[in-house]
Write a protein that holds these residues in place. Structure first.
Motif, PDB file in Angstrom:
ATOM      1  N   THR A  26       0.856  -1.171   0.000  1.00 46.47           N
ATOM      2  CA  THR A  26       0.000   0.000   0.000  1.00 46.47           C
ATOM      3  C   THR A  26       0.888   1.213   0.000  1.00 46.47           C
ATOM      4  O   THR A  26       1.704   1.387   0.880  1.00 46.47           O
ATOM      5  N   SER A  28       0.991   5.497  -0.614  1.00 47.94           N
ATOM      6  CA  SER A  28       0.292   6.759  -0.791  1.00 47.94           C
ATOM      7  C   SER A  28       0.989   7.581  -1.844  1.00 47.94           C
ATOM      8  O   SER A  28       2.203   7.519  -2.010  1.00 47.94           O
ATOM      9  N   LYS A  59      -8.863   6.606  -3.891  1.00 49.90           N
ATOM     10  CA  LYS A  59      -8.111   5.363  -3.742  1.00 49.90           C
ATOM     11  C   LYS A  59      -8.259   4.501  -4.994  1.00 49.90           C
ATOM     12  O   LYS A  59      -9.360   4.305  -5.501  1.00 49.90           O
ATOM     13  N   GLU A  87      -4.232   7.475  -3.725  1.00 48.25           N
ATOM     14  CA  GLU A  87      -3.623   6.412  -2.929  1.00 48.25           C
ATOM     15  C   GLU A  87      -3.750   5.110  -3.704  1.00 48.25           C
ATOM     16  O   GLU A  87      -4.855   4.663  -4.026  1.00 48.25           O
ATOM     17  N   PRO A 111     -13.130   1.756  -2.683  1.00 40.18           N
ATOM     18  CA  PRO A 111     -12.147   2.466  -3.498  1.00 40.18           C
ATOM     19  C   PRO A 111     -12.806   3.161  -4.673  1.00 40.18           C
ATOM     20  O   PRO A 111     -13.779   2.654  -5.246  1.00 40.18           O
TER      21      PRO A 111
END
Length: 437
Positions: A26, A28, A59, A87, A111
C-alpha cells in the motif's frame, strides 16, 4: 472459424503504434518513496486542469504489480498538478486480487477506482460500475477494446491497455543452440527444446503461479476451439466437457513440452523469480507477455528478445491478445467525479501519456496515444507484428472462482500428482463446482 483477437481490427484500422513488481504493498501518492525516472515531464498541461483541485484523496485498488512503483510516482505527479491525492493499493502476482477486492468492499471501504476484467467478472459489480460512455477518452478507444466492459451498449470501464502473450524467448540462447528459425509448430518447438538441452541450456522457465497456468495456459485450449464462446457456455451448462475434447487433448501435448523441459525447481518458482531467472539467462523461454518487459529491463535491458506462438499441433500456433483489465469507477465511493477526472488526465495529459508508454510500457488502448518501439519494448513490438493471426482471451467468460480451480488443478499436474485424464476431469469439475452453487 477460429476467433481472432480483439486486437486484430484495431491493428489494421488504426496502425496503433510506430514501430501478473512489488505486489501487496500500500503506497500513498504523497509518501515520497518512489523516485522519478527523470524522463517524464511534470509541467502542467491544458488537459490536466480538467481535474478538480480539491483537498481530497481517491483510492485506486489495482492488481498490476508490474507497474506498481511507476503508478505511485504518477500519483505524485497528479497531486502536484491538481492537488488531488491518489492512494494506490496493489495486490497481484501470487495474491488473489478478486478475493481481496471483495474483502475490501465487505469491510466498508469503497475504493474510487478498481480493476475488473469485464464480461462475467463485471456482473457482481454492476451496482457500483459508473457509465463512462460519455467520457472524453471513450471516443478514441480501439473499437474492439470496449467489448469486455460494455453492457447494453454502455461502457462501464476504461480499458487499461492491450496485451499479448506467448513464449518469450532469448534469441542469443537460441543462436547458441544452433536454432536459426523460430519454431511455429509443436514438432518444431519440441525440436528446439531438444537442441537447447543438448547445448546445456534449460529450455523453459516455468512458474507455479495459479493464474499463469489457470488463466493464460488453459486459455490456449479455449482459444483454439472453433467457437470459444459457445464452447464455454456449453461447458458451463454441462452439455460439453473439457475431458474428451479433441482440442484440449492436443493442448495437453503443449503443456507437457513446457513442463517436461522446465527448470528443476519449477514447483517453487513464483512469478517474480520466473521473470528474474529468465532475464538472467537461466532459461531460453518463458510463457508470459509484454507486461514483463519492465521487470526484464531492470535486470538486463540489452537482452535480445522475441515472442513465439503457442502451438498445440503441427499447424502453426498463435499468440493470444486481448484487454487485460479495465478501470472501473465506483459510484458508491466518496469521490467518483474526481476518479473520472484522474482517468481522463491519465490518457489526455502529456504526463499521463508518457507514463503509459515510457514507464508502464503499455500498448495503448487509445488510438490517439502514440508509442515508439524503444518505449514499449521488444516483446510489445512482437505482439504487434503477430497480432494479425492472434487468438483472443476468454477466461473472463467464466464466473469468479473457476480460473482459480483451473490453477489449482494445473499446479497438481505441474507437480506430477495427477495424470492427463485427471487434469481434464478437474478442469471440468472446477467449472461445475462454481456454476452449481
Amino acid at each position: 472459424m477460429k476467433r481472432k483477437s480483439a486486437f486484430l481490427l484495431a491493428t489494421v484500422c488504426t496502425l496503433i503504434i510506430a514501430g501478473c513488481g512489488n505486489g501487496g504493498n500500500t503506497n500513498s501518492a504523497s509518501n515520497g518513496t518512489a523516485a522519478n525516472s527523470g524522463n517524464t515531464p511534470t509541467e502542467n498541461t491544458a488537459e490536466a486542469t480538467a481535474a478538480p483541485a480539491k483537498d481530497v484523496t481517491i483510492k485506486m485498488f489495482q492488481f498490476k504489480v508490474e507497474i506498481a512503483e511507476q503508478l505511485n510516482v504518477l500519483a505524485e505527479e497528479y497531486e502536484k498538478e491538481t492537488g488531488v491525492k491518489v492512494e494506490v493499493e496493489t495486490h497481484g502476482g501470487g495474491e488473489d486480487y478478486g478475493a481481496l477486492l471483495k474483502a475490501e468492499i465487505a469491510s466498508g471501504s469503497e475504493p474510487e477506482i478498481f480493476n475488473n476484467g469485464g464480461y462475467t467478472a463485471l456482473v457482481p459489480y454492476m451496482d457500483r460500475a459508473t457509465d463512462l460512455s460519455d467520457e472524453p477518452w471513450a471516443a478514441n478507444l480501439i473499437p474492439t477494446s470496449k467489448a469486455p466492459a460494455t453492457v447494453d451498449g454502455k461502457l462501464y470501464g476504461m480499458p487499461m491497455n492491450v496485451e499479448g502473450y506467448g513464449l518469450i524467448y532469448n534469441k542469443d540462447l537460441f543462436a547458441q543452440a544452433g536454432i536459426t528459425e523460430e519454431p511455429k509448430t509443436l514438432t518444431q518447438l519440441k525440436d528446439a527444446a531438444a537442441k537447447l538441452k543438448a547445448a546445456g541450456i534449460t529450455p523453459f522457465e516455468a512458474t507455479n503461479e495459479w493464474w499463469s497456468m489457470g488463466i493464460h495456459l488453459v486459455n490456449v485450449g479455449l482459444a483454439h476451439q472453433p467457437d470459444p464462446k459457445k464452447f464455454i457456455e456449453d461447458v458451463k451448462a454441462g452439455t460439453a466437457t473439457i475431458k474428451g475434447n479433441a482440442v484440449f487433448e492436443q493442448w495437453l501435448d503443449l503443456v507437457d513440452v513446457i513442463f517436461d523441459n522446465a527448470q528443476d525447481n519449477k514447483m517453487t518458482t513464483d512469478y517474480a523469480t520466473q521473470v528474474a531467472e529468465f532475464a538472467s539467462g537461466k532459461a531460453a523461454m518463458m510463457l508470459q507477455g509484454n507486461w514483463t518487459q519492465g521487470d526484464i529491463d531492470k535486470i538486463d535491458p540489452a537482452l535480445n528478445l522475441g515472442l513465439l506462438p503457442l502451438p498445440i499441433s503441427d499447424e502453426e500456433g498463435t499468440i493470444l491478445v486481448g484487454v487485460p483489465n479495465n478501470y472501473i469507477v465506483n459510484s458508491k465511493s466518496e469521490h467518483p467525479e474526481e476518479a473520472k477526472a484522474f482517468l481522463n488526465w491519465l490518457v489526455t495529459s502529456e504526463t499521463g501519456k508518457q507514463y503509459i508508454t515510457k514507464e508502464f510500457k503499455f500498448i495503448p488502448a487509445e488510438t490517439d496515444i502514440e508509442a515508439a518501439a524503444e518505449d514499449i519494448g521488444q516483446v510489445a513490438v512482437a505482439v504487434q507484428e503477430k497480432a494479425a493471426t492472434a487468438l483472443g482471451w476468454n477466461w473472463d467468460m467464466f464466473p469468479d472462482g473457476v480460473t482459480q480451480g483451473f490453477g489449482a488443478a494445473m499446479q497438481e499436474y505441474l507437480g506430477g500428482q495427477i495424470g492427463r485424464d485427471q487434469l481434464l476431469e478437474k478442469l471440468d469439475k472446477a467449472v461445475q463446482d462454481i456454476v452449481k452453487q
